[in-house]
Design an enzyme around this catalytic site. Structure first.
Site, PDB file in Angstrom:
ATOM      1  N   SER A  70       0.853  -1.185   0.000  1.00 14.09           N
ATOM      2  CA  SER A  70       0.000   0.000   0.000  1.00 14.09           C
ATOM      3  C   SER A  70       0.887   1.233   0.000  1.00 14.09           C
ATOM      4  O   SER A  70       1.792   1.348   0.827  1.00 14.09           O
ATOM      5  CB  SER A  70      -0.907   0.000   1.227  1.00 14.09           C
ATOM      6  N   ARG A 118      -3.144  -6.295  -3.345  1.00 18.65           N
ATOM      7  CA  ARG A 118      -3.303  -7.134  -2.162  1.00 18.65           C
ATOM      8  C   ARG A 118      -3.823  -8.527  -2.537  1.00 18.65           C
ATOM      9  O   ARG A 118      -4.412  -8.727  -3.597  1.00 18.65           O
ATOM     10  CB  ARG A 118      -4.263  -6.477  -1.177  1.00 18.65           C
ATOM     11  N   HIS A 178      -2.094   7.159  -4.951  1.00 17.56           N
ATOM     12  CA  HIS A 178      -2.325   5.990  -4.098  1.00 17.56           C
ATOM     13  C   HIS A 178      -2.245   4.732  -4.959  1.00 17.56           C
ATOM     14  O   HIS A 178      -2.776   4.682  -6.070  1.00 17.56           O
ATOM     15  CB  HIS A 178      -3.710   6.080  -3.455  1.00 17.56           C
ATOM     16  N   ASN A 225      -2.489   0.354  -4.353  1.00 21.24           N
ATOM     17  CA  ASN A 225      -2.635  -0.787  -3.464  1.00 21.24           C
ATOM     18  C   ASN A 225      -2.786  -2.048  -4.304  1.00 21.24           C
ATOM     19  O   ASN A 225      -3.560  -2.070  -5.255  1.00 21.24           O
ATOM     20  CB  ASN A 225      -3.847  -0.629  -2.548  1.00 21.24           C
TER      21      ASN A 225
END
Length: 297
Positions: A90, A108, A104, A106
């Site tokens: 992140s 996962r 940003h 991210n």
């Protein structure tokens, strides 16, 4: 399913991104390794008061536990409370210059019982919008997804872009957080290898999407007006992350490391009572031209 291969990729992605950002900023990121008593740990890489970044964080984590929080099982409520293994990278970067957008990223991976899925995305939050920046960012996101369309879903970019526009939306403000990007979750099709390849492509395209924008804007002159507006808009970023962001909620609900979870928040933000920009001003143009869904490519 190959969770160790995913974690190895995430580890390398963090290292590559940090090295590239250090080369731009001129100052090193602090490295903070941590362990979680319930299982797992991570490495938080943070820079504060750098040459370019007022704050930046690139967080690698792997969290294991006996009960999967509800925030991580929205589409699979039957898994809530089951043992889980969650890992990811992140990243949030807050440049000092108001003409440089916040960004940003991210990526996962979750596994629990017999289920697994990937999620992630990348999005841009400008304070002063530039159309060539937005077009470049969205075009790079589109290229990251182009190899993964199929007969059933077609081109993935329109769907993942729409998902991003809908996810990064402050309902209580009735406005978008930023200029969008792509977002996806619960990805477990058509098979593990393809889903993993898509996530790698998103991660590998990050520097290509963001660095040219940063290089174009980092030396732009600014004054108190631009700085005040940047801090005002950063307040919206804080509101989204603390009220809606699924990753923040999962981290806090799972007993994650608070300092690492909240490294996404800007170092300075302000709230002004019922303030509105002057119509036609550069600050007003952000709302009228960039904080609403557009087909940038």
């Amino acid at each position: 399913m190959k969770p160790e291969a995913v974690y190895e990729y995430f580890t390398g992605l963090q290292q590559r991104i940090v090295a590239a950002l250090e080369a731009i900023d001129g100052r090193p990121f602090q490295s903070d390794a941590w362990e979680r008593p319930e299982g797992g740990g991570g490495i938080t890489r943070v820079i504060e008061e750098g040459g370019v970044f007022e704050r930046g964080g690139v967080n690698l984590s792997r969290v294991q536990g006996a009960q999967l929080p509800a925030s991580a099982s929205v589409s699979r409520p039957q898994l809530a409370g089951r043992p889980y293994d969650a890992m990811g990278v992140s990243l949030v970067l807050h440049p000092r210059n108001p003409y440089c957008p916040t960004v940003h990223l991210n990526v996962r991976f979750f596994s629990s019982a017999s289920a697994w899925w990937f999620g992630g995305g990348v999005d841009l939050t400008p304070y002063y919008g530039f159309e060539d920046d937005a077009r470049h960012f969205h075009a790079t996101c589109k290229r990251a997804l182009e190899p993964f369309g199929d007969a059933q879903h077609g081109n993935l970019h329109p769907r993942y872009k729409k998902w991003c526009d809908e996810y990064f939306f402050l309902k209580h403000r009735n406005e978008s957080r930023g200029a969008g990007g792509i977002f996806f979750d619960d990805l477990a099709e058509p098979d593990f290898d393809t889903a993993f390849a898509l996530v790698r492509s998103v991660g590998d395209h990050f520097l290509t999407a963001y660095i040219p924008i940063l290089e174009r804007r980092r030396a732009a002159p600014f004054g108190e007006r631009e700085r005040a507006f940047q801090c005002y808009r950063r307040g919206r970023y804080v509101e989204f992350n603390l009220v809606y962001d699924r990753g923040t909620l999962f981290g806090l609900q799972s007993g994650g490391r608070t300092e690492s979870i909240l490294m996404s928040l800007p170092p300075a933000a302000t709230w002004r009572y019922d303030w509105r920009p002057e119509p036609g001003s550069p600050e007003d143009k952000l709302t009228t031209d960039f904080l609403r869904p557009r087909d940038w490519v």
